[in-house]
Design a protein around this motif. Sequence first.
Motif, PDB file in Angstrom:
ATOM      1  N   LEU A   1       0.723  -1.033  -0.035  1.00  0.00           N
ATOM      2  CA  LEU A   1       0.084  -0.130   0.066  1.00  0.00           C
ATOM      3  C   LEU A   1       1.003   1.276   0.166  1.00  0.00           C
ATOM      4  O   LEU A   1       1.765   1.325   0.732  1.00  0.00           O
ATOM      5  N   THR A   2       0.524   2.149  -0.970  1.00  0.00           N
ATOM      6  CA  THR A   2       1.346   3.386  -0.903  1.00  0.00           C
ATOM      7  C   THR A   2       0.332   4.729  -0.982  1.00  0.00           C
ATOM      8  O   THR A   2      -0.478   4.687  -1.839  1.00  0.00           O
ATOM      9  N   LEU A   3       0.608   5.459  -0.126  1.00  0.00           N
ATOM     10  CA  LEU A   3      -0.354   6.573   0.141  1.00  0.00           C
ATOM     11  C   LEU A   3       0.319   7.724  -0.708  1.00  0.00           C
ATOM     12  O   LEU A   3       1.591   7.639  -0.947  1.00  0.00           O
ATOM     13  N   PRO A   4      -0.453   8.640  -1.142  1.00  0.00           N
ATOM     14  CA  PRO A   4      -0.123   9.785  -1.780  1.00  0.00           C
ATOM     15  C   PRO A   4       0.928  10.576  -1.000  1.00  0.00           C
ATOM     16  O   PRO A   4       1.029  10.646   0.461  1.00  0.00           O
ATOM     17  N   GLY A   5       1.864  10.806  -1.751  1.00  0.00           N
ATOM     18  CA  GLY A   5       3.182  11.576  -0.987  1.00  0.00           C
ATOM     19  C   GLY A   5       4.433  10.431  -0.628  1.00  0.00           C
ATOM     20  O   GLY A   5       5.427  10.994  -0.193  1.00  0.00           O
ATOM     21  N   VAL A   6       4.131   9.202  -0.778  1.00  0.00           N
ATOM     22  CA  VAL A   6       5.072   8.268  -0.077  1.00  0.00           C
ATOM     23  C   VAL A   6       5.625   7.643  -1.113  1.00  0.00           C
ATOM     24  O   VAL A   6       5.084   7.391  -2.369  1.00  0.00           O
ATOM     25  N   TYR A   7       7.076   7.577  -1.073  1.00  0.00           N
ATOM     26  CA  TYR A   7       7.952   7.161  -2.044  1.00  0.00           C
ATOM     27  C   TYR A   7       7.725   5.567  -2.433  1.00  0.00           C
ATOM     28  O   TYR A   7       7.506   4.856  -1.617  1.00  0.00           O
ATOM     29  N   ARG A   8       7.553   5.195  -3.662  1.00  0.00           N
ATOM     30  CA  ARG A   8       7.108   3.891  -4.175  1.00  0.00           C
ATOM     31  C   ARG A   8       8.365   3.249  -4.314  1.00  0.00           C
ATOM     32  O   ARG A   8       9.152   3.642  -4.779  1.00  0.00           O
ATOM     33  N   PRO A   9       8.485   1.764  -4.110  1.00  0.00           N
ATOM     34  CA  PRO A   9       9.532   1.152  -4.037  1.00  0.00           C
ATOM     35  C   PRO A   9       9.995   1.149  -5.584  1.00  0.00           C
ATOM     36  O   PRO A   9       9.107   0.876  -6.749  1.00  0.00           O
ATOM     37  N   GLN A  10      11.446   1.245  -5.857  1.00  0.00           N
ATOM     38  CA  GLN A  10      11.681   1.332  -7.477  1.00  0.00           C
ATOM     39  C   GLN A  10      13.149   0.726  -7.536  1.00  0.00           C
ATOM     40  O   GLN A  10      13.225  -0.198  -6.630  1.00  0.00           O
ATOM     41  N   ALA A  11      13.831   1.176  -8.345  1.00  0.00           N
ATOM     42  CA  ALA A  11      15.040   0.422  -8.516  1.00  0.00           C
ATOM     43  C   ALA A  11      16.264   0.382  -7.340  1.00  0.00           C
ATOM     44  O   ALA A  11      16.649  -0.549  -7.083  1.00  0.00           O
TER      45      ALA A  11
END
Length: 228
Positions: free
Chosen positions: A16-26
């Motif tokens: 779960l990713t809320l607005p403004g929270v960094y999404r898992p990436q590379a």
Amino acid sequence: MPSTALTYTDPLPRLLTLPGVYRPQADTRMLLGALAREPLRPGAEVVEIGTGTGALALRAAARGADVTAVDVAWPAVLAARLNGWRQSLRLRVLHGDFAARTRGRRFDLVLANPPYVPCPDPSVPTSGSRRAWDAGRDGRAVIDRICAAAPGLLRPGGVLLMVHSGMCGAQETLALLARHGLTAQVTERAWVPWGPVLRSRRTWLQEQGLAEDGAEQEELVVVRARSA
């Protein structure tokens, strides 16, 4: 541990990713790979600095570690707590500056995916989504704090795993950690496409000598530092 190419290919966790929270990436993937290779005994004390969705903290908790996660943004704290609840994993998630929330404690493992993107504004954002990536004109505002704090955060034999952009200077990170008494090396490097933030700053990055003309990829590095 020798330097390697990007080898961790497992899918990034669906969280779960809320607005403004960094999404898992590379960069998250690289640090997950480094964590997967790190010995971690059950009950080991782990702290993640800037937990975001909690991806790394949750992976450590799934391996039986006693995990504390810290973030300055309330949406990230809430997201990490919710993701821990959804996965039935015990996770202590604290709001605030990592130095204040960990004062007096030492850990077997410190995980950090700090803000590291150079930006024209020399100050560090105190609100909004930019605080997840902007880190001053050289991108080192948070990196340098972590390097300075690491000796006090680590138990003897404890390890820091930190990922950041090559734009910030991997050798500078290694030298700073060495000055603070840690043995450090780059254990992984990978080149990833520029995202929208870097593309929007292309001219400024070139003027600062941080990017070459026509650059389309950014180098990421994982630094591993060990306490004596």
